[in-house]
Enzyme design. Structure first.
Site, PDB file in Angstrom:
ATOM      1  N   LYS A  18       4.422 -12.890  11.295  1.00 52.80           N
ATOM      2  CA  LYS A  18       4.368 -11.432  11.085  1.00 52.80           C
ATOM      3  C   LYS A  18       2.919 -10.944  10.941  1.00 52.80           C
ATOM      4  CE  LYS A  18       7.396 -12.056   7.625  1.00 52.80           C
ATOM      5  NZ  LYS A  18       8.145 -13.275   7.874  1.00 52.80           N
ATOM      6  N   GLY A  42       3.749 -16.848   2.470  1.00 54.85           N
ATOM      7  CA  GLY A  42       2.394 -17.274   2.804  1.00 54.85           C
ATOM      8  C   GLY A  42       2.044 -16.714   4.160  1.00 54.85           C
ATOM      9  N   HIS A  43       0.998 -15.926   4.244  1.00 52.64           N
ATOM     10  CA  HIS A  43       0.557 -15.525   5.562  1.00 52.64           C
ATOM     11  C   HIS A  43      -0.962 -15.636   5.660  1.00 52.64           C
ATOM     12  CE1 HIS A  43       1.324 -11.758   3.246  1.00 52.64           C
ATOM     13  NE2 HIS A  43       0.103 -11.511   3.600  1.00 52.64           N
TER      14      HIS A  43
END
Ligand code: IMP
Length: 444
Positions: A18, A42-43
């Site tokens: 995303k 987590g990104h």
């Protein structure tokens, strides 16, 4: 009501990538908001050529014109948040003090939530495989009306202590009854968390005036969804889900955005699918995670070529083929207007390695062909059996490939199957790890 809100939501079980679309959409946004989950997410965002791992702060903060909001639906681990703020400052992201806003209504994750998370998992016959970040127990306290909010961290220490005493009465019994040597000291916790409150006070606020002002001025607002459709507490594969409503409606609610301000919903998926944690995954492929020996199985090939290891827990992800049935459900339950399909390059490599690619277009369930995700699988004890279309071969996508027409024919065939089965146009295609490895179909 002006309609200038773009919601970015995951269509499967998270980890769809995303961040890339969120980043692209944030380039000209005024507000970027996280509304669900906590440090279970987590990104990664790319800033000045460096990849920055984020768990709580919206990735759009890296664009200097944005105000980044952590909404009331998020559960916040202050220690993680403070480390993230330091990390962002350390990498030179400007004006964090004036651009980061935390809703005072967001709830606080305490160490006892993490211990409870572990205890619940330990006691369950079929554990969920949570991230053990305390997310579920924190939301449970919120629903039980004993949760502690970010505003409470600004109370006099003694008042915060009383709230912690109230919040932990049942938890202490649970730990004692299960012989868990978890020591809860409300006094020490109050001191520690008041201290966090002091450090975070400048960011904690009522976000409503900021949001109403942006809506009135028709400023662009981006909602950065966390987790995904099949992990939603109500619409996912209960009980193998997370503890927030992380599909579109819940993301709006947790971001304090009225549904009538929504302009578009962009659903993010990968060209193959993956899942961490337990729960149904109809198109999952055999792998050394679930089968002993035998070298590289199909699931292993997908995992290795896609580098499918968790960002938060580093767990190897379960891997399988693209499931378009779930996308059809995502169209209706999540209101997805456009799809972004990431890892199109990886799927091509998987096809080259195996000699074929599969796409699930329907399920065989209870003796019938269905085109929706059944919600009674706990009752029937039957996992839907995928019916696949098979494409023979694979593809390479090189850096010269900048538009849809440049794509290999087989890759286009794959996209057409996804569009025809899901009923959602594919507007964005991720073709590599970099932010600009993205094909945008302007005509869609
Ligand atoms: P929890 O959110 O830690 O309670 O975990 C519940 C389930 O959601 C587990 O299967 C987790 O692996 C999964 N999960 C939670 N957050 C994420 C995410 O950001 N990406 C992928 N899976 C997630």
């Amino acid at each position: 009501m002006n309609k200038n809100v773009t919601a970015i939501v995951g269509c499967k079980w998270g980890d769809e990538g995303k961040g890339k679309i969120a980043s692209m959409q944030s380039e000209d946004a005024t507000l970027v908001i996280r509304g669900t989950g906590g440090a279970n997410a987590g990104h990664s965002v790319v800033y000045n050529g460096r990849t920055l791992p984020l768990h709580l702060v919206p990735g759009g903060i890296t664009y200097p014109q944005t105000t980044a909001i952590i909404g009331p639906g998020v559960v916040i681990d202050p220690e993680v948040l403070l480390a993230e703020i330091e990390m962002l400052k350390g990498h030179g992201v400007p004006d964090i003090e004036s651009r980061l806003k935390i809703s005072g209504r967001a709830h606080v994750v305490f160490p006892y939530h993490k211990d409870l998370d572990s205890l619940h998992e330990f006691l369950k016959e079929n554990p969920v495989g949570t991230t053990k970040r305390g997310i579920g127990p924190c939301y449970a306290d919120k629903a039980n009306r004993v949760g502690i909010r970010m505003y409470d961290l600004l109370l006099p220490e003694e008042e915060l202590r009383s709230k912690i005493v109230e919040a932990t009465k049942l938890h202490i019994q649970a730990f004692e009854n299960n012989n868990m040597s978890v020591r809860i000291s409300p006094k020490e916790l109050a001191r520690e968390y008041s201290n966090y409150g002091k450090q975070l006070a400048q960011y904690i606020t009522n976000i409503e005036p900021i949001i109403s002002n942006a809506i009135d001025n028709n400023n662009k607002i981006v909602i950065e969804g966390a987790q995904a459709f099949r992990l939603d507490l109500d619409h996912g594969d209960y009980n193998m889900v997370t503890s927030s409503n992380c599909s579109t409606a819940g993301s709006l609610c947790g971001s304090a955005i009225p549904p009538s301000a929504l302009k578009e919903v962009i659903g993010i998926d990968k060209a193959y699918n993956s899942r961490v944690g337990n729960g149904p995954f109809p198109t999952e492929q055999p792998s050394s995670l679930i089968t002993e020996g035998n070298g590289m199985l199909v699931g292993d090939v997908i995992r290795e070529l896609g580098h499918e290891y968790g960002t938060t827990t580093k767990r190897p992800r379960r891997c399988g083929w693209m499931d378009c049935v779930i996308l059809r459900s995502a169209k209706y339950t999540m209101g997805v207007d456009y799809l972004c399909i990431n890892h199109l390059d990886t799927l091509g490599k998987i096809g080259l390695k195996l000699g074929y690619i599969k796409v699930c277009t329907e399920y065989l369930y209870n003796g019938s062909i269905v085109r929706y995700f059944p919600d009674d699988i706990n009752l029937t004890k039957e996992i839907p059996e995928p019916i696949y279309e098979t494409l023979y071969g694979g593809w390479e996508i090189d850096s010269s490939c900048k538009c849809y027409d440049d794509l290999p024919e087989l890759a286009k065939q794959f996209i057409q199957i996804v569009e025809n089965t899901s009923g959602i146009p594919v507007k964005y295609l991720g073709t590599g790890p970099a932010n600009d490895d993205l094909i945008i179909r302007e005509d869609v």
